[in-house]
Design an enzyme around this catalytic site. Structure first.
Site, short mmCIF file in Angstrom:
data_model
loop_
_atom_site.label_atom_id
_atom_site.label_comp_id
_atom_site.label_asym_id
_atom_site.label_seq_id
_atom_site.Cartn_x
_atom_site.Cartn_y
_atom_site.Cartn_z
N PRO A 101 -1.40 7.95 22.39
CA PRO A 101 -2.28 8.36 23.50
C PRO A 101 -2.82 9.76 23.24
O PRO A 101 -2.06 10.70 23.01
CB PRO A 101 -1.35 8.36 24.71
CG PRO A 101 -0.11 7.67 24.29
CD PRO A 101 -0.01 7.78 22.81
N GLU A 102 -4.13 9.88 23.25
CA GLU A 102 -4.78 11.17 23.05
C GLU A 102 -5.25 11.70 24.41
O GLU A 102 -5.11 11.02 25.42
CB GLU A 102 -5.99 11.00 22.11
CG GLU A 102 -5.63 10.52 20.72
CD GLU A 102 -5.02 11.62 19.84
OE1 GLU A 102 -4.97 12.78 20.29
OE2 GLU A 102 -4.60 11.30 18.72
#
Ligand SMILES: [Zn+2]
Length: 272
Positions: free
Chosen positions: A2-3
């Site tokens: 997850p960015e």
């Protein structure tokens, strides 16, 4: 992984369902994430109202009147809204925070590199957060800032921009893509960046992150329901994952190299 855009979209997706609601129970199925979850979390949160959800870098800050719950999704974590009556826990569903009205916030994390930490101090002063660089989408991240921060830094620009002390949330995809759209070669020394390049690069970093958040907004419904696969956004990428293929601009074959153990893809014609 997850960015920043996924974390921000998660924040936007879960907030309307649980903001202002009181916690009725906390279920800890697995205490051992990156750090152990404080088993007293149940006592800290039960009967307390969730006031709001903030984000700093890739941390979600769940604000309660007496403290904050810091959540980091690590390598493989995700959060989603569940109906506590119908959504039975599946494998890797480690934590449920149950609110009034049969609504729950469920933390899922197969690799368990994420973290859930309770703090009563100012969360922006927490040891994991206080040294973080500026938010890329806010006004204090400017070309001028980047130019000053990069002086006397011999590190390559790509590794430099992925350092969260310089700016938060520019992960590998966004570093690759923004360097391409800015025409900057990833192996260039940070101190060699011109002021003009810094202005352009900052603009392109903001654009690629914003685009990703906007696209994620269309998948918000994925945060509700049983299947628990909140979206990693299918997006139009110019270089990331395209090593050996043709450059979208000049048709030259894209080069793939490793920098600080991460894959870099660039066009040796378009990026100087
Ligand atoms: Zn090219």
């Amino acid at each position: 992984m997850p960015e920043l855009p996924e974390v921000e979209t998660t924040r936007q997706g879960i907030t309307p369902h649980i903001k202002g609601k009181q916690v009725s129970a906390v279920i800890l199925r697995h205490h051992q994430l990156r750090w152990p979850i404080d088993s007293q979390l149940v006592d800290y949160l039960t009967r307390k109202k969730l006031l709001n959800i903030h984000r700093r870098g890739k941390y979600l800050l769940l604000e309660f009147v007496h403290g904050h719950l810091l959540i980091h999704l690590g390598m493989s974590g995700s959060l989603r809204i569940i109906n506590t009556k119908t959504d039975a826990p599946q494998k890797h569903d480690h934590v449920d925070i149950i609110f009034s009205g049969n609504i729950g916030l469920r933390y899922h994390d197969p690799r368990r590199f994420g973290s859930i930490l309770w703090t009563t101090e100012d969360p922006f002063n927490h040891k994991l957060i206080r040294k973080l660089g500026p938010e890329p989408l806010l006004e204090d991240f400017t070309g001028e800032y980047l130019f000053k921060a990069s002086r006397k830094r011999k590190k390559d620009v790509k590794t430099f921009i992925m350092d969260s002390h310089i700016v938060v949330g520019v992960g590998n995809i966004y570093a690759n893509e923004s360097l391409f759209t800015s025409g900057i070669r990833p192996t260039k020394a940070a101190e060699k960046l011109t002021r003009k390049q810094c202005d352009l690069w900052v603009e392109n970093i903001k654009a690629v992150l914003q685009r990703s958040i906007t696209q994620g907004g269309t998948t918000l419904r994925d945060f509700v329901g049983g299947d628990g696969k909140p979206g990693y956004f299918a997006q139009q990428l110019n270089v990331y994952g395209r090593g050996g293929e043709a450059c979208v601009t000049c048709r030259h074959i894209l080069k793939e190299i490793r920098q600080a153990q991460r894959t870099t893809v660039y066009c040796s014609r378009c990026q100087k």
